[in-house]
Write an enzyme that holds these catalytic residues in place. Structure first.
Site, PDB file in Angstrom:
ATOM      1  N   SER A 196      15.539  29.055  30.700  1.00  0.00           N
ATOM      2  CA  SER A 196      16.405  29.774  29.773  1.00  0.00           C
ATOM      3  C   SER A 196      17.801  30.032  30.327  1.00  0.00           C
ATOM      4  CB  SER A 196      15.712  31.070  29.368  1.00  0.00           C
ATOM      5  OG  SER A 196      16.431  31.684  28.354  1.00  0.00           O
ATOM      6  N   HIS A 197      18.143  31.297  30.465  1.00  0.00           N
ATOM      7  CA  HIS A 197      19.495  31.675  30.867  1.00  0.00           C
ATOM      8  C   HIS A 197      19.653  31.699  32.390  1.00  0.00           C
ATOM      9  CE1 HIS A 197      16.756  34.976  30.687  1.00  0.00           C
ATOM     10  NE2 HIS A 197      17.494  35.608  31.580  1.00  0.00           N
ATOM     11  N   ASP A 215      22.574  30.049  25.122  1.00  0.00           N
ATOM     12  CA  ASP A 215      22.155  30.004  26.526  1.00  0.00           C
ATOM     13  C   ASP A 215      21.610  28.641  26.940  1.00  0.00           C
ATOM     14  OD1 ASP A 215      19.817  30.103  25.066  1.00  0.00           O
ATOM     15  OD2 ASP A 215      18.741  31.223  26.603  1.00  0.00           O
ATOM     16  N   ASP A 230      18.715  27.163  27.045  1.00  0.00           N
ATOM     17  CA  ASP A 230      17.799  26.409  26.180  1.00  0.00           C
ATOM     18  C   ASP A 230      18.047  26.633  24.695  1.00  0.00           C
ATOM     19  OD1 ASP A 230      16.895  29.029  26.473  1.00  0.00           O
ATOM     20  OD2 ASP A 230      14.814  28.491  26.048  1.00  0.00           O
ATOM     21  N   ASP A 235      18.146  29.356  22.720  1.00  0.00           N
ATOM     22  CA  ASP A 235      17.493  30.343  21.854  1.00  0.00           C
ATOM     23  C   ASP A 235      18.245  31.674  21.774  1.00  0.00           C
ATOM     24  OD1 ASP A 235      16.792  31.123  24.392  1.00  0.00           O
ATOM     25  OD2 ASP A 235      14.622  31.122  24.049  1.00  0.00           O
ATOM     26  N   ARG A 236      19.172  31.903  22.707  1.00  0.00           N
ATOM     27  CA  ARG A 236      19.914  33.168  22.656  1.00  0.00           C
ATOM     28  C   ARG A 236      21.264  32.975  21.960  1.00  0.00           C
ATOM     29  NH1 ARG A 236      19.089  36.716  28.013  1.00  0.00           N
ATOM     30  NH2 ARG A 236      16.839  36.454  28.152  1.00  0.00           N
ATOM     31  N   GLU A 239      15.843  40.879  19.425  1.00  0.00           N
ATOM     32  CA  GLU A 239      15.752  41.597  20.683  1.00  0.00           C
ATOM     33  C   GLU A 239      17.152  41.882  21.214  1.00  0.00           C
ATOM     34  OE1 GLU A 239      12.194  40.476  23.258  1.00  0.00           O
ATOM     35  OE2 GLU A 239      13.123  38.578  22.744  1.00  0.00           O
ATOM     36  N   SER A 256      18.089  41.420  24.069  1.00  0.00           N
ATOM     37  CA  SER A 256      18.449  40.402  25.060  1.00  0.00           C
ATOM     38  C   SER A 256      19.066  39.174  24.381  1.00  0.00           C
ATOM     39  CB  SER A 256      17.217  40.013  25.870  1.00  0.00           C
ATOM     40  OG  SER A 256      16.157  39.631  25.008  1.00  0.00           O
ATOM     41  N   LYS A 291      13.154  32.503  19.082  1.00  0.00           N
ATOM     42  CA  LYS A 291      14.473  32.980  18.702  1.00  0.00           C
ATOM     43  C   LYS A 291      15.398  31.766  18.666  1.00  0.00           C
ATOM     44  CE  LYS A 291      15.538  34.645  23.377  1.00  0.00           C
ATOM     45  NZ  LYS A 291      14.293  34.731  24.114  1.00  0.00           N
TER      46      LYS A 291
HETATM   47  C1  G16 Z   1      12.785  35.857  27.397  1.00  0.00           C
HETATM   48  C2  G16 Z   1      11.881  36.338  26.305  1.00  0.00           C
HETATM   49  C3  G16 Z   1      12.511  37.471  25.568  1.00  0.00           C
HETATM   50  C4  G16 Z   1      12.922  38.569  26.519  1.00  0.00           C
HETATM   51  C5  G16 Z   1      13.807  38.002  27.606  1.00  0.00           C
HETATM   52  C6  G16 Z   1      14.093  39.013  28.683  1.00  0.00           C
HETATM   53  O1  G16 Z   1      13.924  35.294  26.839  1.00  0.00           O
HETATM   54  O2  G16 Z   1      11.577  35.314  25.386  1.00  0.00           O
HETATM   55  O3  G16 Z   1      11.583  37.950  24.650  1.00  0.00           O
HETATM   56  O4  G16 Z   1      13.598  39.575  25.834  1.00  0.00           O
HETATM   57  O5  G16 Z   1      13.155  36.928  28.225  1.00  0.00           O
HETATM   58  O6  G16 Z   1      12.898  39.357  29.299  1.00  0.00           O
HETATM   59  P1  G16 Z   1      12.863  40.234  30.592  1.00  0.00           P
HETATM   60  O7  G16 Z   1      13.547  41.517  30.231  1.00  0.00           O
HETATM   61  O8  G16 Z   1      11.414  40.401  30.894  1.00  0.00           O
HETATM   62  O9  G16 Z   1      13.648  39.514  31.671  1.00  0.00           O
HETATM   63  P2  G16 Z   1      14.480  33.917  27.368  1.00  0.00           P
HETATM   64  O10 G16 Z   1      15.731  33.680  26.585  1.00  0.00           O
HETATM   65  O11 G16 Z   1      14.729  34.151  28.841  1.00  0.00           O
HETATM   66  O12 G16 Z   1      13.406  32.932  27.129  1.00  0.00           O
END
Ligand code: G16
Length: 544
Positions: free
Chosen positions: A113-114, A278, A280, A282-283, A364, A366, A377
């Site tokens: 992801s990010h 981000d 991948d 999704d953000r 979310e 985030s 997302k």
């Molecule tokens: C993932 C999850 C999200 C979550 C985020 C942050 O996002 O899919 O639901 O809000 O991580 O999680 P944490 O607070 O546990 O670091 P992504 O975009 O990283 O796949």
């Protein structure tokens, strides 16, 4: 073609976190590490044998090698067909779209992801089930349990297949279809949004936008959809070429890491609208001219305006937000008579609600928003939602959000992240908070009266599964909140997240600066948790 059975030994650290298994690239490159996890997917997800698997990743370092490993293992494990994005690329929402559209038995998405990429960066893998969404905890726990006892995995004696040419190939009994990673996703977006109206907005010459793909996966998607299909001027998409190390950047669309696009929203030539996504895809981050839309507000605005958007004009079923996300959307739901759910952090918790048609929109803090169109997302979806809204309402981003605050009140919001802290210190801090919960209700902290204090637990209303210890919440009688939790996506030490929220209904006071409004709550939050003495950190790593 010869199937090889390779003897292996379990690794003890393959429990998926908030979103799949994320580790340093070097850990994934260790002999058998990736293979053990992939074999555990095949051994526990038995529908994949004779079934269809979607496969792709965000293009980060090690993506190409991992895709080849997984294709060989899929063939050796009897998968009938693998649908893979050209070059091994698929954004996370596009993978979800393909799983649903072609009714496959699931998908494997390679992404951290990010998190930064490159040889010293992070890598990740997650399994999505046949509904297109991240595997629920029952499935990830079964995969994890299998990784603890695995003794062998299966693969094929075959070098590498050509992933760069669109078309069909076969590997033993397994068909491999290399597809355009963008086409199906773009078609879905065209169904949901009024592309003619958005095109008119770009054609008017009175509107300018920039989209920062951060050298990550959304570059090709954004160029195709925004510039080619919607007629945005060439150059609208910046940093649009995916790179294995994201150009050395941190592909996290927030005010800190997506600073380049933020600067384009101020000054004499400021654009009207800007956004970023981000690693991948999704953000999303949404910006107007000199204006930042918090992800929590973005979700609330979407819920209040969904009737303006083609794909949602028939009405929405309900909404959901993760627990630390601000309660802005709750106020919209209350006024519009919609069901509203509060789930633990992790997109996987929205899956059942979406499948059961209890909700249509979810989000979310985030930087994630999405709907029932896929089960992830979706960054570009959010950008198109806003573009469609701007085209229909003919107002600026700031005007839309301010009007929203006047109607529903404003939920000021900020998040403090303390990254890479000592794991023991972080656990000790959470234990300390837990011990204080019983005594807090009814006490006054710097003028704020504690209404409730608990550790969030969630009972899924669809399947009854219970998830405990999802974060400490301290709620005050005026609607403000402090939430603490440890991140489940980091790869080094622990990350403490502190989420703060304050509600303001007085329109005269809604224009105040977030930092100023939140200051007293920040002080309370740092004090109760003894953050400085326990972590040794005087300041957070990132404030969003
Ligand atoms: C993932 C999850 C999200 C979550 C985020 C942050 O996002 O899919 O639901 O809000 O991580 O999680 P944490 O607070 O546990 O670091 P992504 O975009 O990283 O796949």
């Amino acid at each position: 073609m010869e199937i090889l059975t390779i003897t292996t030994q379990p690794f003890s650290d393959q429990r998926p976190g908030t979103s799949g298994l994320r580790k340093k690239v070097r850990i994934f490159q260790a002999p058998h590490y990736l293979e053990n996890f992939v074999q555990s997917i095949f051994d526990t997800q038995t529908d994949l044998k004779g079934g269809v698997l979607v496969l792709g990743g965000d293009g980060r370092y090690y993506n190409r090698q991992a895709i080849q490993i997984i294709i060989r293992m899929a063939a050796a494990n009897g998968v009938a067909k693998v649908i893979v994005g050209q070059g091994g690329l698929l954004s996370t929402p596009a993978a979800s779209c393909l799983i649903r559209k072609y009714q496959t038995n699931g998908g494997i998405i390679l992404s951290a992801s990010h998190n930064p990429g490159g040889p010293d960066g992070d890598f990740g893998i997650k399994f999505n089930t046949a509904n297109g969404g991240p595997a629920p905890e029952g499935v990830t726990e079964a995969i994890f349990a299998h990784t603890r006892k695995i003794t062998e995995y299966r693969t094929l004696a075959f070098d590498a297949i050509d992933l760069d040419t669109i078309g069909s190939l076969s590997l033993g009994q397994t068909g491999v279809e290399v597809i355009d990673p963008v086409a199906d996703y773009a078609a879905l977006m065209e169904d949901l949004f009024d592309f003619d109206r958005i095109r008119q907005l770009f054609d008017s010459g009175l509107f300018s936008m920039r989209f920062d793909a951060m050298h990550a996966i959304t570059g090709p998607y954004a160029k195709r959809i925004l510039e080619e299909m919607l007629g945005a001027e060439p150059g609208t998409v910046i940093n649009g070429d995916p790179k294995e190390d994201f150009g050395g950047g941190h592909p996290d669309p927030n005010l800190v890491h997506a600073h380049e696009v933020v600067t384009l929203t101020s000054g004499r030539n400021a654009v009207d609208f800007a956004a970023a996504s981000d690693g991948d895809g999704d953000r999303n981050m949404i910006l107007g001219r000199n204006f930042f839309v918090t992800p929590s507000d973005s979700l609330a605005v979407m819920a209040a305006n969904a009737h303006h958007i083609k794909g949602y004009a028939g009405g929405i079923n309900g909404v959901a937000r993760s627990m630390p996300t601000s309660q802005a959307v709750d106020r919209v739901a209350e006024e519009l008579g919609l069901d509203c759910y509060e789930t633990p952090t992790g997109w996987k918790f929205f899956g059942n609600l979406l499948d059961a048609k209890r909700i249509t929109l979810c989000g979310e803090e985030s930087f994630g928003t999405g709907s029932d169109h896929v089960r992830e997302k979706d960054g570009l979806w959010a950008v198109l939602f806003w573009l469609n809204l701007l085209a229909v309402r003919k107002m600026s981003v700031k005007e839309i959000v301010q009007e929203h605050w006047w109607r529903f009140g404003r939920n000021f919001y900020t998040r403090y992240d303390y990254e890479g802290i000592d794991t023991e210190a972080a656990n000790g801090l959470m234990t300390h908070l837990q011990a204080r919960l019983a005594d807090l209700p009814g006490t006054t902290l710097d003028g704020y009266i504690v209404d409730y204090a608990d550790n969030f637990a969630y009972t899924d209303p669809v399947d009854g599964s219970v998830s405990k210890n999802q974060g400490v919440r301290i709620g005050f009688t005026d609607g403000s909140r402090i939430v603490y939790r440890l991140s489940g996506t980091g790869t080094a030490g622990a990350t403490l997240r502190v989420y703060l929220e304050a509600y303001e209904s007085d329109t005269e006071k809604q224009g105040r600066k977030t930092a100023e409004v939140m200051h007293p709550l920040v002080e309370i939050a740092i004090g109760i948790a003894e953050i400085v003495s326990r972590t040794g950190r005087k300041e957070p790593t990132v404030i969003t």
